[in-house]
Design an enzyme around this catalytic site. Sequence first.
Site, PDB file in Angstrom:
ATOM      1  N   CYS A  46     -17.719 -15.913 -18.930  1.00 64.24           N
ATOM      2  CA  CYS A  46     -17.229 -17.643 -19.644  1.00 64.24           C
ATOM      3  C   CYS A  46     -15.808 -16.921 -20.711  1.00 64.24           C
ATOM      4  O   CYS A  46     -15.154 -16.342 -20.974  1.00 64.24           O
ATOM      5  CB  CYS A  46     -17.839 -18.877 -20.055  1.00 64.24           C
ATOM      6  SG  CYS A  46     -18.404 -17.750 -22.440  1.00 64.24           S
ATOM      7  N   CYS A  48     -15.185 -18.389 -23.714  1.00 70.51           N
ATOM      8  CA  CYS A  48     -15.452 -18.058 -25.202  1.00 70.51           C
ATOM      9  C   CYS A  48     -15.954 -16.014 -25.046  1.00 70.51           C
ATOM     10  O   CYS A  48     -15.759 -15.604 -25.915  1.00 70.51           O
ATOM     11  CB  CYS A  48     -16.474 -18.944 -25.841  1.00 70.51           C
ATOM     12  SG  CYS A  48     -18.507 -18.700 -25.340  1.00 70.51           S
TER      13      CYS A  48
END
Length: 136
Positions: A46, A48
Site C-alpha cells: 500500500c 502508506c
Amino acid sequence: MYPTDLVMPMKAELTDKGFQDLTTPAQVEGALKQSGTTLLVINSVCGCAAGAARPGVVYSLTGDKKPDHLTTVFAGFDTEAVVEARKHLAPFPPSSPCVALFKDGELVHMLERHHIEGNPAGAIAANLQAAYDEYC
C-alpha cells in the site's frame, strides 16, 4: 498473493538495511523469542507503506538507540509467516503495514496502520525512536 516481481523491491527497502526477511512461521516464532529487543515490520504494497512506514522505520534506526534485531514479513506474500506474526500482536487487530517492538519476546510497542496512514515518515521515525529510548 502478490507477484514476486512487485514484492521483491519493496522487501529490499528493508532487507538491504539489515532486516531479516522472515518467510515461514518457524522463522517468525524463533525471531520473536530472541532475547533483547526485536523490531517486526509487517510490510505491504500500500501507499502508506511506501510513503511512511518503510522510510520511517529506516530513518528511526539513525538514532543512538536501536533494536537488537530487525525483522520483517510481507502481507499478501509471506502468508503463513504473517499469520504467525499476527498471533504475537494480540490484542491488536490485523493491519498492514504495522510495526511492533518486542523486548525479550513480549510486545511492548505497536504502530498500527491507522497510526501510519496520513503521517509523514519523520513522525513514524520519531514515534519509534521514543520507543527505542524507553525499551532498547
